[in-house]
Design a protein around this motif. Sequence first.
Motif, PDB file in Angstrom:
ATOM      1  N   SER A  52       0.834  -1.194   0.000  1.00  0.00           N
ATOM      2  CA  SER A  52       0.000   0.000   0.000  1.00  0.00           C
ATOM      3  C   SER A  52       0.876   1.254   0.000  1.00  0.00           C
ATOM      4  CB  SER A  52      -0.862  -0.026   1.264  1.00  0.00           C
ATOM      5  OG  SER A  52      -1.652   1.115   1.366  1.00  0.00           O
ATOM      6  N   PRO A  53       0.421   2.310  -0.660  1.00  0.00           N
ATOM      7  CA  PRO A  53       1.200   3.553  -0.619  1.00  0.00           C
ATOM      8  C   PRO A  53       0.962   4.302   0.702  1.00  0.00           C
ATOM      9  CG  PRO A  53      -0.755   3.858  -1.954  1.00  0.00           C
ATOM     10  CD  PRO A  53      -0.737   2.403  -1.545  1.00  0.00           C
ATOM     11  N   TYR A  54       1.978   5.008   1.131  1.00  0.00           N
ATOM     12  CA  TYR A  54       1.888   5.829   2.339  1.00  0.00           C
ATOM     13  C   TYR A  54       2.356   7.232   1.997  1.00  0.00           C
ATOM     14  CZ  TYR A  54       1.135   1.568   4.945  1.00  0.00           C
ATOM     15  OH  TYR A  54       0.610   0.393   5.407  1.00  0.00           O
ATOM     16  N   ASP A  55       1.753   8.208   2.674  1.00  0.00           N
ATOM     17  CA  ASP A  55       2.156   9.603   2.486  1.00  0.00           C
ATOM     18  C   ASP A  55       3.353   9.947   3.352  1.00  0.00           C
ATOM     19  OD1 ASP A  55      -0.064  10.335   0.715  1.00  0.00           O
ATOM     20  OD2 ASP A  55      -1.309  10.042   2.501  1.00  0.00           O
ATOM     21  N   ALA A  56       3.476   9.261   4.479  1.00  0.00           N
ATOM     22  CA  ALA A  56       4.549   9.570   5.426  1.00  0.00           C
ATOM     23  C   ALA A  56       4.913   8.332   6.228  1.00  0.00           C
ATOM     24  CB  ALA A  56       4.116  10.687   6.382  1.00  0.00           C
ATOM     25  N   MET A  57       6.152   8.328   6.698  1.00  0.00           N
ATOM     26  CA  MET A  57       6.616   7.272   7.593  1.00  0.00           C
ATOM     27  C   MET A  57       7.298   7.942   8.783  1.00  0.00           C
ATOM     28  SD  MET A  57       9.093   3.940   6.948  1.00  0.00           S
ATOM     29  CE  MET A  57      10.405   4.852   6.150  1.00  0.00           C
ATOM     30  N   ILE A  58       6.919   7.512   9.969  1.00  0.00           N
ATOM     31  CA  ILE A  58       7.589   7.932  11.194  1.00  0.00           C
ATOM     32  C   ILE A  58       8.402   6.724  11.627  1.00  0.00           C
ATOM     33  CG2 ILE A  58       7.312   8.699  13.568  1.00  0.00           C
ATOM     34  CD1 ILE A  58       4.553   9.836  12.704  1.00  0.00           C
ATOM     35  N   ILE A  59       9.719   6.865  11.657  1.00  0.00           N
ATOM     36  CA  ILE A  59      10.572   5.706  11.892  1.00  0.00           C
ATOM     37  C   ILE A  59      11.542   5.951  13.050  1.00  0.00           C
ATOM     38  CG2 ILE A  59      12.265   6.406  10.140  1.00  0.00           C
ATOM     39  CD1 ILE A  59      12.499   3.334   9.474  1.00  0.00           C
ATOM     40  N   ASP A  60      11.638   4.940  13.903  1.00  0.00           N
ATOM     41  CA  ASP A  60      12.587   4.938  15.005  1.00  0.00           C
ATOM     42  C   ASP A  60      13.891   4.342  14.473  1.00  0.00           C
ATOM     43  OD1 ASP A  60      13.955   4.657  17.402  1.00  0.00           O
ATOM     44  OD2 ASP A  60      12.495   3.298  18.306  1.00  0.00           O
ATOM     45  N   ASN A  61      14.999   4.954  14.757  1.00  0.00           N
ATOM     46  CA  ASN A  61      16.264   4.426  14.245  1.00  0.00           C
ATOM     47  C   ASN A  61      16.558   3.032  14.800  1.00  0.00           C
ATOM     48  OD1 ASN A  61      18.576   4.659  12.563  1.00  0.00           O
ATOM     49  ND2 ASN A  61      19.806   4.978  14.389  1.00  0.00           N
ATOM     50  N   ALA A  62      16.036   2.717  15.977  1.00  0.00           N
ATOM     51  CA  ALA A  62      16.308   1.426  16.617  1.00  0.00           C
ATOM     52  C   ALA A  62      15.249   0.390  16.249  1.00  0.00           C
ATOM     53  CB  ALA A  62      16.378   1.611  18.128  1.00  0.00           C
ATOM     54  N   ILE A  63      14.847   0.337  14.981  1.00  0.00           N
ATOM     55  CA  ILE A  63      13.772  -0.582  14.604  1.00  0.00           C
ATOM     56  C   ILE A  63      14.240  -2.026  14.514  1.00  0.00           C
ATOM     57  CG2 ILE A  63      13.991  -0.138  12.131  1.00  0.00           C
ATOM     58  CD1 ILE A  63      10.912  -0.491  12.032  1.00  0.00           C
ATOM     59  N   GLY A  64      15.383  -2.313  13.906  1.00  0.00           N
ATOM     60  CA  GLY A  64      15.940  -3.657  13.785  1.00  0.00           C
ATOM     61  C   GLY A  64      15.234  -4.505  12.730  1.00  0.00           C
ATOM     62  N   PRO A  65      15.806  -5.515  12.155  1.00  0.00           N
ATOM     63  CA  PRO A  65      17.244  -5.773  12.235  1.00  0.00           C
ATOM     64  C   PRO A  65      18.049  -4.701  11.506  1.00  0.00           C
ATOM     65  CG  PRO A  65      16.235  -7.351  10.754  1.00  0.00           C
ATOM     66  CD  PRO A  65      15.124  -6.526  11.352  1.00  0.00           C
ATOM     67  N   GLU A  66      17.489  -4.069  10.463  1.00  0.00           N
ATOM     68  CA  GLU A  66      18.161  -2.905   9.870  1.00  0.00           C
ATOM     69  C   GLU A  66      17.759  -1.690  10.689  1.00  0.00           C
ATOM     70  OE1 GLU A  66      18.196  -2.479   5.408  1.00  0.00           O
ATOM     71  OE2 GLU A  66      16.656  -4.007   5.650  1.00  0.00           O
ATOM     72  N   ASP A  67      18.641  -0.741  10.871  1.00  0.00           N
ATOM     73  CA  ASP A  67      18.246   0.452  11.604  1.00  0.00           C
ATOM     74  C   ASP A  67      17.444   1.381  10.696  1.00  0.00           C
ATOM     75  OD1 ASP A  67      20.093   1.982  10.075  1.00  0.00           O
ATOM     76  OD2 ASP A  67      21.615   1.881  11.622  1.00  0.00           O
ATOM     77  N   GLY A  68      16.838   2.396  11.300  1.00  0.00           N
ATOM     78  CA  GLY A  68      15.999   3.325  10.554  1.00  0.00           C
ATOM     79  C   GLY A  68      16.739   4.083   9.471  1.00  0.00           C
ATOM     80  N   ILE A  69      18.021   4.324   9.688  1.00  0.00           N
ATOM     81  CA  ILE A  69      18.829   5.014   8.679  1.00  0.00           C
ATOM     82  C   ILE A  69      18.969   4.138   7.440  1.00  0.00           C
ATOM     83  CG2 ILE A  69      21.148   5.892   8.155  1.00  0.00           C
ATOM     84  CD1 ILE A  69      21.298   6.778  11.134  1.00  0.00           C
ATOM     85  N   ALA A  70      19.275   2.853   7.630  1.00  0.00           N
ATOM     86  CA  ALA A  70      19.417   1.931   6.502  1.00  0.00           C
ATOM     87  C   ALA A  70      18.083   1.752   5.778  1.00  0.00           C
ATOM     88  CB  ALA A  70      19.954   0.587   6.981  1.00  0.00           C
ATOM     89  N   VAL A  71      16.984   1.670   6.526  1.00  0.00           N
ATOM     90  CA  VAL A  71      15.664   1.531   5.917  1.00  0.00           C
ATOM     91  C   VAL A  71      15.361   2.758   5.066  1.00  0.00           C
ATOM     92  CG1 VAL A  71      13.179   1.427   6.389  1.00  0.00           C
ATOM     93  CG2 VAL A  71      14.762  -0.021   7.687  1.00  0.00           C
ATOM     94  N   THR A  72      15.602   3.935   5.608  1.00  0.00           N
ATOM     95  CA  THR A  72      15.349   5.175   4.866  1.00  0.00           C
ATOM     96  C   THR A  72      16.186   5.220   3.593  1.00  0.00           C
ATOM     97  OG1 THR A  72      14.826   6.345   6.919  1.00  0.00           O
ATOM     98  CG2 THR A  72      15.386   7.701   4.998  1.00  0.00           C
TER      99      THR A  72
END
Length: 169
Positions: A52-72
Amino acid sequence: MSTTLPPRLSVLIATANGELSSTLAAMLRRLGLTNTRVARDSAEVFRLLSQSPYDAMIIDNAIGPEDGIAVTRRVRLNAAAPHRGMAVVMVSGDMPPEQGREAQDAGIDEFVRLPATAQILASRLESAIATPRPFVVAPDYAGPDRRRQEEPIDGEDRRAPINRSPKAP
């Protein structure tokens, strides 16, 4: 609480911390935003983004197993992804300045230091959605223009013209 955010805004909350996801969802409801989903890890982020498409994502850097920076970074650098240009707001309670710069270099739009109020979250979302910075696409970066202010350039500006469409190379 008054906000200029569109009520139909779809927001993905990405955090492994159940209490934090509940708090963020409650803040969004206070802002009149009810179209939210929660991802508990980076694999679930990509699964939900593919559905599904999203307009925004609020992401915690400590999400795991990849961190939020890598996901972004993965979201931004995927040229074929329809969600590439969505607003990304990173939340963190304790992030060293160098990691904050790394998050900016990954393509986050805004940053919220925790603990935060619904008003602070709203202002960051409004900044990213209502008054977005131009979207820049380069070989190793895609995301909002990292410059927050216009500064005169000495000599010729070698950058390619800025393109608002995140799908164009």
